[in-house]
Design an enzyme around this catalytic site. Structure first.
Site, short mmCIF file in Angstrom:
data_model
loop_
_atom_site.label_atom_id
_atom_site.label_comp_id
_atom_site.label_asym_id
_atom_site.label_seq_id
_atom_site.Cartn_x
_atom_site.Cartn_y
_atom_site.Cartn_z
N PRO A 1 0.83 -1.21 0.00
CA PRO A 1 0.00 0.00 0.00
C PRO A 1 0.86 1.26 0.00
O PRO A 1 1.89 1.31 0.67
CB PRO A 1 -0.79 -0.09 1.30
CG PRO A 1 -0.41 -1.35 1.97
CD PRO A 1 0.70 -1.99 1.22
N GLU A 2 0.47 2.23 -0.78
CA GLU A 2 1.15 3.51 -0.79
C GLU A 2 0.25 4.52 -0.06
O GLU A 2 -0.77 4.16 0.51
CB GLU A 2 1.44 3.94 -2.23
CG GLU A 2 2.31 2.91 -2.97
CD GLU A 2 2.69 3.35 -4.38
OE1 GLU A 2 2.70 4.56 -4.66
OE2 GLU A 2 2.96 2.47 -5.22
#
Ligand code: ZN
Length: 283
Positions: free
Chosen positions: A2-3
């Site tokens: 996840p960013e």
């Protein structure tokens, strides 16, 4: 992994169920994830009220009324799901516990927050709230790309004279916090900058153009609930849908969507990561 947009999506999903609410019961089902949990984590969480749910880079920060902050990192595959009926909005009961439910927080409003992480690259730690910026996971991070201290002058100054490819510079968490491979590929495509170009060889005007492009891509991705390529889920279990908006990332062999460009999206490997870009309009 996840960013920033995926983590912000999770934070926004958790906030209505957690902010202002006391943790009535904390269940910690194993001693560690990527690293050991802090000592007596369940005891230190039980009874604490969440005063504010914030985010720094890819970390969710729950400030507690005990003077500590719970730092949460989703790692590669971590999910935080909300069940119960805290706001009268949801109609589902608590799901049956699953194998990889490692931490379960019951809130006083009836919400249950379940941290599930099959690959266990996630992390949780407790640290004094007034020293959270000095925590080893956070102390060397650059500015938030959606915050006020990130602007054109800052980025021009930080990239000046750097021999590394612009792609690598934008992925450097000490320069900008929270950007990862997906959104850097999208930003470079939107600004027409080749990922191979050395940072020092990108003109100031073009570096300046990266700032609004970064903000735009991140904001659009947050509005779409993030990108669900593998493991990302929103807190209600739904997928994000920004992956349908990708212009370059994961589109190898497809026509470039830039108006007037007849290029084909290509893929190269830089520092072990795939860079998707259009060799025709990204220079
Ligand atoms: Zn193109």
């Amino acid at each position: 992994m996840p960013e920033l947009p995926e983590v912000e999506t999770v934070r926004r999903g958790l906030a209505p169920s957690m902010e202002g609410q006391r943790i009535t019961r904390a269940q910690v089902n194993r001693p560690d994830l990527r690293w050991p949990f802090p000592p007596r984590m369940a005891e230190r969480l039980t009874g604490a009220r969440v005063e504010r749910l914030g985010r720094r880079s890819k970390y969710i920060l729950a400030d507690l009324d005990t003077g500590e902050t719970l730092i949460i990192h989703l790692g590669m595959s971590g999910r935080m799901l909300v069940s119960g009926d805290p706001l009268g909005q949801f109609h589902h009961d608590h799901p049956a516990p699953e194998k990889h439910d490692h931490v379960v927080l019951d809130m006083e409003n009836g919400a249950r927050i379940t941290f599930n992480d099959a690959r266990r690259f996630g992390a949780m730690d407790l640290t004094p709230t007034d020293r959270v910026a000095q925590h080893p996971l956070l102390s060397s991070l650059g500015p938030e790309p959606l915050g006020n201290s990130f602007d054109e002058d800052y980025l021009i100054d930080r990239l000046k004279g750097r021999a590394m490819p612009i792609k690598s510079a934008l992925l450097d968490q000490k320069i900008i916090a929270g950007l990862g491979n997906i959104y850097v590929c999208e930003v470079l495509h939107r600004t027409g900058i080749s990922p191979l170009r050395k940072a020092r060889d990108v003109t100031s005007t073009r570096v300046a153009s990266l700032v609004p492009a970064i903000r735009e891509v991140l904001t659009e991705a947050i509005d779409a609930g993030g990108s669900s390529l593998r493991d990302h889920r929103q807190t209600d279990g739904e997928l994000g849908y920004f992956q349908h908006e990708f212009r370059a990332y994961d589109r190898e062999g497809e026509p470039c969507p830039t108006p007037g460009c007849d290029g084909i999206i290509g893929r190269i490997v830089q520092s072990g990561r795939s860079s998707f870009y259009c060799p025709t309009c990204q220079r």
